[in-house]
Every structure is written in structure tokens, then in C-alpha cells.
Design an enzyme around this catalytic site. Structure first.
Site, mmCIF file in Angstrom:
data_model
loop_
_atom_site.group_PDB
_atom_site.id
_atom_site.type_symbol
_atom_site.label_atom_id
_atom_site.label_comp_id
_atom_site.label_asym_id
_atom_site.label_seq_id
_atom_site.Cartn_x
_atom_site.Cartn_y
_atom_site.Cartn_z
ATOM 1 N N SER B 70 3.781 -10.467 40.004
ATOM 2 C CA SER B 70 5.543 -11.358 39.873
ATOM 3 C C SER B 70 5.123 -12.670 40.106
ATOM 4 O O SER B 70 5.999 -13.153 40.754
ATOM 5 C CB SER B 70 5.869 -10.203 40.138
ATOM 6 O OG SER B 70 5.756 -10.826 41.909
ATOM 7 N N CYS B 131 9.852 -12.261 28.049
ATOM 8 C CA CYS B 131 10.442 -12.455 29.410
ATOM 9 C C CYS B 131 11.716 -12.240 29.356
ATOM 10 O O CYS B 131 13.092 -11.509 28.160
ATOM 11 C CB CYS B 131 10.573 -14.564 28.696
ATOM 12 S SG CYS B 131 11.652 -15.456 29.810
ATOM 13 N N GLY B 245 -7.052 -4.098 29.961
ATOM 14 C CA GLY B 245 -8.215 -3.160 31.022
ATOM 15 C C GLY B 245 -9.285 -3.752 30.400
ATOM 16 O O GLY B 245 -9.439 -3.086 31.410
ATOM 17 N N GLY B 266 -8.142 -10.368 31.470
ATOM 18 C CA GLY B 266 -7.368 -11.260 32.331
ATOM 19 C C GLY B 266 -7.739 -10.932 32.993
ATOM 20 O O GLY B 266 -8.706 -11.338 34.111
#
Ligand code: FAD
Ligand code: FAD
Ligand code: FMN
Ligand code: FMN
Ligand code: FES
Ligand code: FES
Lengths: 256, 304, 304, 256
Positions: B70, B131, B245, B266
Site C-alpha cells: 500500500s 486508482c 507473478g 514486478g
């Protein structure tokens, strides 16, 4: 500049310092030779998803070994405490900024909990350079005392060994001749670092603290490991990375 | 052109491997680990019009095969980025993908206008439409096909930079949102952003993340991502960039077979920063061993 | 009443642990491993009006922290169940939850009518609203709040057996579908069924599952499930049964804090058949160590 | 009836039979004492999510040890092949139905690939009972031959040892005096079992085959491991569970 690497390194020694804290040696000449006190390594921990960060506790440059101390607090550290010598682990390091120890006549190292590990490394480094070092460590009680040396000032909350009280009680016993030439490095729980920071503020002594934050990468790329530091901007603070911009910060910069 | 080179619409990449937004910052720290020019591209940290401090407190929670984050779009703002980071990215030798986030239609439009002035340094704009807080109603833009189509067409009118629309998997029908992006004039879609998740500390009875919820990523989300890429590849005419993933070369191949023209990595790079070097080497060997060029894999899935 | 006893509306369970539908058949095979009477309940394999052979070919694909299944509701049909399995379940000593699946509104209605005739042996009906093919349009019932409300209210009119509506996580807004179930008269919702996923065999370039896609379950889905339970517990008045990825007692506690009154365990029991015995023991110890009774945990999440 | 258990058992021996197949011994008296040929165990395999099923290859009741043979084909079997003695693994077993060997004068065991492991167990069991056993095994080539005994009929596809051809060529050399009193048990790849099934059909010999299917639980509860068998119903077939209703089936029941 040489490229940084992810190392696959061997655990070469393990001993228990007390019932829930162990001391591990890993073979990795690159890290042993280049690490400075306050830096940490990020080590793969058995079956958990992330690596785990640990302050470097000592280096043996001759044999290319570095040491970390690990206190069992959860799944990852529990698995690490069960590692057996010979095991290979993935490791990134040395990471972060260490203590900038230059330009001071006296360095006071203080802290508690797992903070004693980076303090140990700083002590070894400074004494090897012939610097004037004072160490003051605080623990809950006698059974928690680890890596202690006779020359250290020792405090315990319950007073069952050393001075009764927090490290502040210990620091109060130190005669500080020249605050401007004195540096305090503090590694411990947040309340302890906050208290030491306030104490040094009053005395006009520069104080470096080592922050902890939950990390994902440890390499400065994900912005997960926020530390709030003061800033000129409209917010009055900004979020910096514990792993890359720290973990060592000037205590006056930190928004406690 | 090597065995690894691929095209995403008009954008030629020397490799299908792009670093995913938010997991590589602007590339600088990773350049300490390897030569970024081996990469197909780098997607910048998500940028906003104004600098953002991001969320306070704990921003990461570990999961069994992944993580929740977050971070909350901490970034220096688009102006600072253009001044201080864009050139570094351009010089890296990897394609420059600029990830754009906003809180309103105007935000997106202002950002695209600003970035369009530097289009010589940018290979594609990646529009992050997931968003959680936008002006228009409580529905997020990214889960409403009509809003996606509208905003994409507004941006389309402003630039001829390739527009890649990055979609959220937290929707009932990913085909509908992907088609909306295509209808709005997108050049490609990026699938997927993070799944929304939560973890609770049972001792404190509080969410681990100070933001309560976070975005779930890592190997755990891969089956969902593969399914969405495969679903969309059946209905889209524009290319897909697969994401979610990926941790080894087999995963890259799996995404390409499912329908991806390129991929983003990522979370796995957070754990192994130099992973793209290994995956690149492994992909080269895979191409040699199987006597193929990688881009021929795209969309070769044989359904039962 | 022991420390583990909980209520789901009017249904009292001696423990919050229910075996999830499809991961325990009708309990018979697990009775070879442990005494089923320690359980709060057993949810039967999903039943349909007519017997179903299920899907052909490969029905399971392994993932990093979970699995995909495409069993396809193989079951002997509700009549056979009533004749051959219901008494066994009743005699097990665990609450009898009958999982009901259908292809149309009529299917659900016929099933509820049939089962209602045996309501003395049944503690609750668990209505599985995530079936991919229903007569009404291409939208599945389970992702359309209006359809959920309608079918729930139709079933509500037919029985006063507790109606637990089991919802799919493959939706944009789980609160909307959960509220629809509540409005239709459900006694509880079960969150979550499986996420839709795919895995591809890169050698054959075919989906691993002969059904192409499958339902994703296991620890990997837990953060999504926890988030959905926590979201719904903020808006619902009826109880929630938490499900998805539970593998140890801490997970049970996490779901209850998030808002669950009871939980279902699925995939983890496939790997460790006697796991509920261990979790039950661990929960007892947890209650003793923390001097609490379990049902007081429900909905104790402190948001930041 | 005693309750079944999930065992945590120790690997006590490991040897490689050829470059990609190893033979592992596990200590578990319950399984060693009760297993019958054709049954299997489900064993946890390192870091992969599911356990892996393997046919029981031999039992040593005296020492409470059972053996399995593992051919490396993917991630799980690769991790298993790297297990070192002393390791503890989770195990369910014995699972499934074995071969019903009663009531026959002669049992012919045939198969290939990893099918040689259950065949080995059946051979040991039948010879210990003094039964008339004939074994006929087929391999791709000489380098693949494992667990072979001089008394076995051996075939290889390329003919570099034994009879050239498939196991059918080997079976053809057997003189079957009383088909009704002869049982054939076949464990091997599907095409081989299909061919043997056809061969026994012509000869009027009862044939049991052992099926493989991807499994999740191995315990009959998830219905993931479908085998299609003939059925009176409208479909003409029904799906049964490989793990619980099999893995051994009468070859005439299977929808090939
Ligand atoms: C720069 C730095 C240096 C550290 N040095 C030491 C040291 O020398 N010796 C030592 O014993 N410990 C040290 N720690 C703390 C150590 O990293 C944690 O105790 C450890 O990560 C806990 O892992 P776990 O799986 O056992 O706990 P869990 O609570 O199960 O871990 C869950 C998650 O929270 C994170 N986490 C939990 N506690 C902490 C914490 N205090 N700081 C950061 N992340 C945490 C874990 O990394 C993991 O991602 C240091 C932390 C940092 C940031
Ligand atoms: C009843 C039975 C008995 C068996 N006996 C033996 C034996 O004695 N020796 C031996 O070497 N092998 C045996 N096998 C096959 C063995 O289980 C597989 O080779 C093994 O599961 C492959 O695992 P992996 O991770 O290496 O392969 P991967 O392909 O990486 O596994 C992926 C998934 O597919 C499954 N899978 C892959 N191949 C098979 C297969 N052939 N059968 C069932 N599931 C499979 C795995 O279990 C796993 O869930 C048997 C299988 C069954 C069903
Ligand atoms: C720490 C972190 C920060 C992220 N920040 C962004 C971001 O700023 N913009 C964006 O579009 N996606 C962001 N993402 C999502 C990733 O780009 C990616 O879509 C997602 O993590 C799935 O891929 P992975 O499983 O390979 O990580 C972030 C992910 C992580 C883990
Ligand atoms: C093999 C298998 C079969 C399933 N069959 C059903 C079913 O028939 N009806 C149903 O409502 N859910 C079914 N489910 C979903 C589970 O009941 C549960 O909701 C899901 O697996 C998530 O929980 P878990 O992660 O604990 O497994 C099945 C799941 C699995 C793994
Ligand atoms: S942990 Fe990723 S930036 Fe610090
Ligand atoms: S593997 Fe679960 S029923 Fe056979």
C-alpha cells in the site's frame, strides 16, 4: 564501479546466545571486506516469501566471514534459527548507509535488544582504529544480556544486574567533556532511541539512530520501508526509504 | 533482431521483459546490479501531477507466495520526474514506459499533455486506471468500461505516443474493460495490476497495512493473470502486455502463449534484483533449444 | 457450550470449523481419518437436480500456494444424495450443510423443494451461486446483484431452513452481491468460492485443465478472501461464513476477526485430511491461553 | 477399525537406479505391514504444494520399511531425488486398491517405465507365497532397464537387449495353458496397458491395470483424479476416482 550481486552464501557457524537468540557466521568475502557498521544484509529465510534484514554484527576479513545475530520473533527468524551450518542462503548486502563515525574524539555506542549486534560491529571497528569508544547497553533483565563486555556500562530495567533503569541512567554516568566532539550511535527499540535522541538534544550531542521498518526489497526500489523525516516542503515531512536512505539517520531528522 | 525481440504495436522492444511500475523506481538502484540495456523496457514508478508522500505506516505485508503493498503512489511528481529521472531512463538503453496515475480525468489529461512535450524520450505511456479515488462517483474509472473508453479517447486525442492502458483485475468482466480501452483508442492493454487484499495481525487485531487493504502481487496472482490474458486475447485486436507473478522464464513463455506480446515483472525482482538477467539468458537458451523466436509464441494457446 | 461454539444466525455449531463443499465429498472418506463429530459442520459436495459426470480429463492443476480445479460438479444428484448420503452426514454428529448448485432458477427451486422435505436432517442449505452457465442471459447469477436477490427471495419463500448464499469473488463489488443476498432474505453469506484462473503447459501449449480454466483455491487466495469478509462485515447485518485458504488456527482467528462467525476449510484438508483435528486442538489452546471464547472474536477488527 | 493417519516418516535409504530414477526407503511400520501390491503412498515433495503419488515397490516388514522408486519428470520428483536420508516427510498410505491376486494358478506381471515398481512388489509378494509368477517387462532400450531379474522376460523397443519389440512380443512367448486360471497385471504407460488389455481380451485372460491420474488429495474426497469406466447409465460411462476406486481396475471396465 563493480556491479552489486545477489550472493549465494554458506552458513559456516551457529551458536545460541540465549534461548531465543542465535549468532550466525556466513562465508562471503565481498560482504566481510566492504561492510561498515550500521549496514545490514537481507537473507533468505527458509520457506517465507521475503528475505529478512539483519544488521551486520561482526566481520572476519581474514576468513571472509560476516556475522549476524538473530532473535526469534516470528516465522522467518524461527526458520533461520533452525538453519544448520553448510546450508546455502541467498543474500543481498551490505545494504544501506552505516554510521558516519569520522571527525569525533569520542563515540558512545548505546542501545538494546537486537541493537547490540550493530553496536558490536561498531565497537570492534572503532577499537581496531584505536578510537575512544564507550558502550552503554540496556536490557530487560540479566537473562537477556548478550554480547556484553566488562568495559561496557550495563543497565537493566529491573536492576538485577548493572545499573537499574534504562540506558539513559547509564548515559548519565558518562562524563562528557566535549559534546561537539562526541557522537552517540543508538540502536534499539523506538522508545529507547527517542529517549536517547531527546537526551542528546539537551546535551547538544550529535546522535545517529538506526531505524527498522518492514521491507520488501531492501534495495531501494519499492518504497515500502518508509521512514518519516523532516522536510522544508508544505507537509513538513517526507517519506524516505529505511533500506536505502537509512537505516542510519541523524536523530534530529526523524519525525518520531 | 535477436530471438527475443518483440513488438507491442509500433513499439519494438529488444526483449519482452519490462520492469513493472512501482517495483523498479526509475531504474537507478537496479543499475547498480546490472546493465539495464538488456531489458525490453522500464516502466516508471506511477507518477501524479503533484508530488505525493504516499501512505503512512506499514506499507507491506508478506503472504504465502506474494505480498500486499500500500505504497500509495509515493512519487516526486511529473515535473520533477521530467527534470530529474526521464533522461536517466532514456539513457539506460531500455524502452522508456512512463506510468501515469491520476485522481480525475483532468489529472490524466494534464499529465499526458506534459509528457507529450517530451515524447522524443518516451516510448509509451502506461495509464494506470486502477486508482481507488476519482472525482466521478464512487465507481473507480478502472472498473467502469464507459469511463475507461471515455478517458482513453480523451488521452488519444492529445498524443500519438503509444497509450498502454493498465487494468485492474478486481472486476467481474476483464474483457469488457479491455475492450473499452481498445474502443477508446488504446495501443495496448497491460494485464494485470494488483488484486485487492488484506492481512490481519491477530495479536493486535489490526490490519497489517496501515492503509487497511493493499494490492496483492507475486506468484500467487499468476493463475488469475494468465486467465485474464487468455480471455482478453480472444476478443482484442490490440496487443497485451502480461503481468502478474512472473518469476522465471517459463512464466514469460506461459504469458506469451496465453496472448501476451511482452511481459512485465514486478514482485519477483524485489526479491532477486538481478532476476531479469537470468530470465533473459534462460529465454535465449529456450529459443535456441526449441529453434524458435520468442514473438512467434504470442497467442499460440491451443484451447481444449 | 465450549469455548469454540459459535452461532451462525439460528444455527449453533460446536466449533466454527466446517468442511468446505467439494473438498470432503459427503464426509465418508474422512471418517476413516477422524471422528467427524468434532466438526462444526460438513458442507456436502455441490448437488444438482440430475446426477452429473463432471468434466472430462485433467481436473486439477497445481499452483505455488494453491490449486486450480475443474471438477465440474460431479455428483450423484440430489435424489441419490437424499437416499444414500444424507443419513450418513446426519449421523456424523456435525451440522449438515447441503450445498446446492443449479443451472437455472427452476433448478434451484426444485432442489430446495426436495431438500425441504428432509429438513429435520439438514441444518442449512448452502446455495452455490457461482455456476458458470445459467439460462438467464450470459451473466452468471452469482455476479448480478438483482439476480441474486431474486433467486434468494424465491428460495426464501419455499423453506425456513437457514439459507446460506455462497458468493463468487470474481466480481467488481462483493458488497453489492452480499447485500443482494441479504435483501433477498439470506440467513448468511459464505465468502468466498474460488477465483477463476488458468495454467498453461508450455510444452504442449495447452491449458493444464481440460476445461481450460478452473477455480483457484488454497492459501494463495486468503488475502482476497479476508479483504472481502472485512468489506462485507462493514455493510451486512447477517452473519458471514469465511472461506478461502485457511490452513491453520491463526487463519481461523484472522477470518473471525475480519468478520466471520464460522469458517470453512477446503484445499488444506485435501493435503492434510486430519487437519481439522489439529486446528480444533490449537483453537482450544488459543482460547485458554488468551482467556477468551472464540465467538467473541467475530468482527473485532480495528481498522486504522 | 483403527483410524487412518497422516504419517511423518523418515527417509532411511536412497540409491540411484539410473541417471534419473532413484529408489527410496522410508521407515513406517504401519505402511510396511499393511500394504498390498498395487497400492500407493502420497508423499510430500519439498516445496511443491501437493503431495506426490508413488506405487509401493517393496516392503521390509521386519524393519518396518517400505520402498518406492521415483523417476524424475518435473519439479516435485526432482526435489524428491535430492532428498537425503534422515529427512522427515509427510505421507499418506497405503492408499487405493491393490491387485486382487487370489484364485489364479498363474499370475503374469507385465509393464514398463515406473510400472516396474509395483510389479516388483507384486513379484516379491507372490513368490513369498510360492505362487507361479511370470514377469515380462518392456523398456525403450538397455540403458532404461531397472530392477530386472534373470528370470524375467525382457523386451526393448530397439532390441539392444532382450526381445526386440513391446511387451506384447514378450507376452507372445509365454505358453498359457489355462487362460481362465491366469491373471495378468499390467502397469505402464497408457498405450502399453491398452495394448495388453486388447491382447488379454483376445485370449480370454483377466487383466488388471493400474491407472495414473493427476491427484490432489489421494484420499477420495476431491474427485479430481477421474478415470472413465463403463456404466449401464445413459452416458455409457461414469467417472470414478483413480485414488480411491483404483488405481487398479479390470481392464475391461476402463473406457480407454
Ligand atoms: C535494518 C534492520 C536491521 C535489523 N537487524 C536485526 C538484527 O541484527 N537482529 C535481529 O534479530 N533482528 C533485526 N532486525 C529485525 C528483523 O529483520 C525482524 O525481526 C525479522 O524480519 C522478523 O521476521 P519474522 O519472520 O521472524 O517475523 P514476522 O513477524 O513473522 O515477519 C512478518 C514480516 O514482518 C517483517 N518484520 C517483522 N518484524 C520486523 C522488524 N522488527 N523490522 C523489520 N521488519 C520486520 C518481516 O521481515 C516480515 O516481512 C532488523 C530489521 C531491520 C529493518
Ligand atoms: C497411483 C500412481 C502411482 C504412481 N507410481 C509411481 C511410481 O512408482 N514411480 C514414479 O516415478 N512415478 C509414479 N507415479 C507418477 C508420479 O506421481 C509423477 O511422476 C509425479 O507426480 C510427477 O511429479 P513432478 O512434480 O515431478 O511433475 P510435474 O509435472 O511438475 O507435476 C505437476 C503436477 O502433475 C502431477 N503429475 C505429473 N505427472 C503425473 C503422473 N504421471 N501421474 C499423476 N500425476 C502426475 C503431479 O503430481 C503434480 O500435481 C504414479 C502416479 C500415480 C497416480
Ligand atoms: C511495491 C509495489 C508498487 C507498485 N506500484 C505501482 C505503480 O505505481 N503503478 C502501477 O501501475 N502498478 C504498480 N504496482 C503493480 C505492479 O506494477 C504489477 O502490476 C503487479 O505487482 C503485478 O505484477 P507482479 O506480480 O510481477 O508484481 C506496484 C506493485 C508493487 C508490488
Ligand atoms: C476440488 C474442489 C471442489 C470444489 N467443489 C465445490 C462445490 O461443489 N461447491 C462449492 O460451493 N464449492 C466448491 N469448491 C470451493 C470450496 O468449497 C471453497 O469455497 C474454495 O476452495 C476456497 O476455500 P479453500 O481455499 O479453503 O479451498 C471446491 C473446491 C475445490 C478445491
Ligand atoms: S524495502 Fe524496498 S525500498 Fe526499502
Ligand atoms: S485425488 Fe482427490 S479424489 Fe482422488
Amino acid at each position: 564501479m563493480d556491479l552489486k550481486k545477489e550472493y549465494r552464501i554458506k552458513l559456516v557457524s551457529k551458536e545460541f546466545l540465549n534461548s531465543d537468540t542465535c549468532y550466525l557466521g556466513f562465508e562471503c568475502p565481498d560482504i566481510a571486506n566492504t561492510a561498515v557498521p550500521g549496514q545490514f544484509v537481507n537473507i533468505s529465510a527458509g520457506t517465507v516469501f521475503f528475505k529478512r534484514p539483519f544488521g551486520i554484527a561482526s566481520t572476519d576479513k581474514e576468513n571472509g566471514i560476516f556475522y549476524i545475530g538473530v532473535k526469534v520473533v516470528g516465522k522467518g527468524t524461527s526458520e533461520i534459527s533452525q538453519f544448520e551450518p553448510g546450508l546455502m542462503v541467498d543474500c543481498l548486502g551490505p545494504l544501506g548507509n552505516g554510521f558516519d563515525l569520522d571527525g569525533f574524539d569520542t563515540v558512545i555506542l548505546t542501545g538494546g535488544g537486537t541493537g547490540v549486534f550493530p553496536i558490536n560491529f561498531a565497537y570492534e571497528t572503532l577499537t581496531a582504529l584505536g578510537k575512544n569508544v564507550i558502550v552503554c547497553e540496556g536490557f530487560r533483565n540479566a537473562s537477556q544480556v548478550i554480547l556484553n563486555k566488562p568495559s561496557y556500562i550495563l543497565t537493566t530495567d529491573c536492576g538485577d544486574c548493572g545499573i537499574k533503569g534504562t540506558v539513559i541512567a547509564g548515559l548519565d554516568t558518562i562524563d562528557i567533556s566535549d559534546p561537539a566532539k562526541t557522537l552517540i550511535c543508538c540502536v534499539g527499540p523506538i522508545p529507547m532511541m527517542k529517549a536517547v535522541s531527546a537526551w542528546t538534544g539537551e546535551k547538544g550531542i550529535k546522535c545517529l539512530v538506526s531505524m527498522e521498518q518492514r521491507m520488501a526489497c531492501g534495495a531501494g526500489i519499492c518504497l515500502c520501508c518508509t521512514v518519516k523525516v523532516k522536510d522544508e516542503g508544505p507537509d513538513g515531512f517526507k517519506n524516505v526509504r529505511c533500506c536505502k536512505d537509512g537505516p542510519v539517520f541523524d536523530s534530529t531528522e526523524v519525525v518520531w | 533482431m535477436g530471438a527475443l525481440s518483440v513488438n507491442v504495436g509500433n513499439v519494438s522492444l529488444k526483449s519482452p521483459i519490462i520492469l513493472a511500475s512501482g517495483t523498479c523506481n526509475f531504474g537507478r538502484e537496479l543499475a547498480e546490479y546490472y546493465d539495464l540495456s538488456i531489458l525490453g523496457g522500464i516502466s516508471s514508478k506511477g507518477l501524479t501531477i503533484k508530488p505525493r508522500a504516499g501512505n503512512p505506516g506499514v506499507r507491506v505485508a508478506e503472504c504465502d507466495s506474494g505480498m500486499l503493498n500500500s505504497v500509495g503512489l509515493q512519487n516526486p511528481g511529473v515535473d520533477y520526474f521530467i527534470e530529474n529521472d526521464l533522461d536517466f531512463m532514456k539513457d539506460s538503453g531500455a524502452a522508456v514506459i512512463v506510468n501515469v496515475a491520476g485522481h480525475s480525468y483532468e489529472d490524466y489529461i494534464d499529465m499526458v499533455n506534459k509528457l507529450n512535450e517530451h515524447k522524443d524520450k518516451i516510448d509509451a505511456l502506461e495509464i494506470n486506471l486502477s486508482c481507488p479515488n476519482v472525482k466521478e462517483g464512487c465507481m473507480t474509472i478502472g472498473s467502469d468500461p464507459a469511463a475507461i473508453k471515455l478517458i482513453t479517447s480523451k488521452m488519444r486525442a492529445l498524443t500519438d505516443l503509444p497509450l498502454w492502458i493498465k487494468l485492474t483485475p478486481n472486476v467481474t468482466d476483464i474483457k469488457a474493460t479491455a475492450l473499452a480501452a481498445q474502443e477508446g483508442g488504446a495501443d495496448a492493454v497491460v494485464l494485470i495490476n494488483t488484486l485487492m487484499g488484506m492481512r490481519i495481525n491477530i495479536k493486535t487485531r489490526r490490519p497489517v497495512l496501515t492503509n487497511n487493504t493493499g494490492g496483492y502481487s507475486g506468484p500467487a496472482v499468476k493463475p488469475v493473470a494468465i486467465r485474464m490474458v487468455a480471455e482478453c486475447s480472444q476478443v482484442l485486436d490490440i496487443p497485451i502486455i502480461g503481468c502478474g507473478g512472473i518469476a522465471d522464464y517459463q512464466d514469460v513463455v506461459e504469458f506469451m502463449i496465453a496472448g501476451a506480446s511482452a511481459v512485465e515483472i514486478g514482485t519477483a525482482c524485489l526479491i532477486h534484483p538481478a532476476l531479469p538477467v537470468k530470465i533473459t539468458d534462460d529465454l535465449k537458451k529456450y529459443c535456441e533449444d526449441n529453434e524458435l523466436i520468442l514473438k512467434d509464441l504470442t497467442c499460440t494457446l491451443q484451447r481444449w
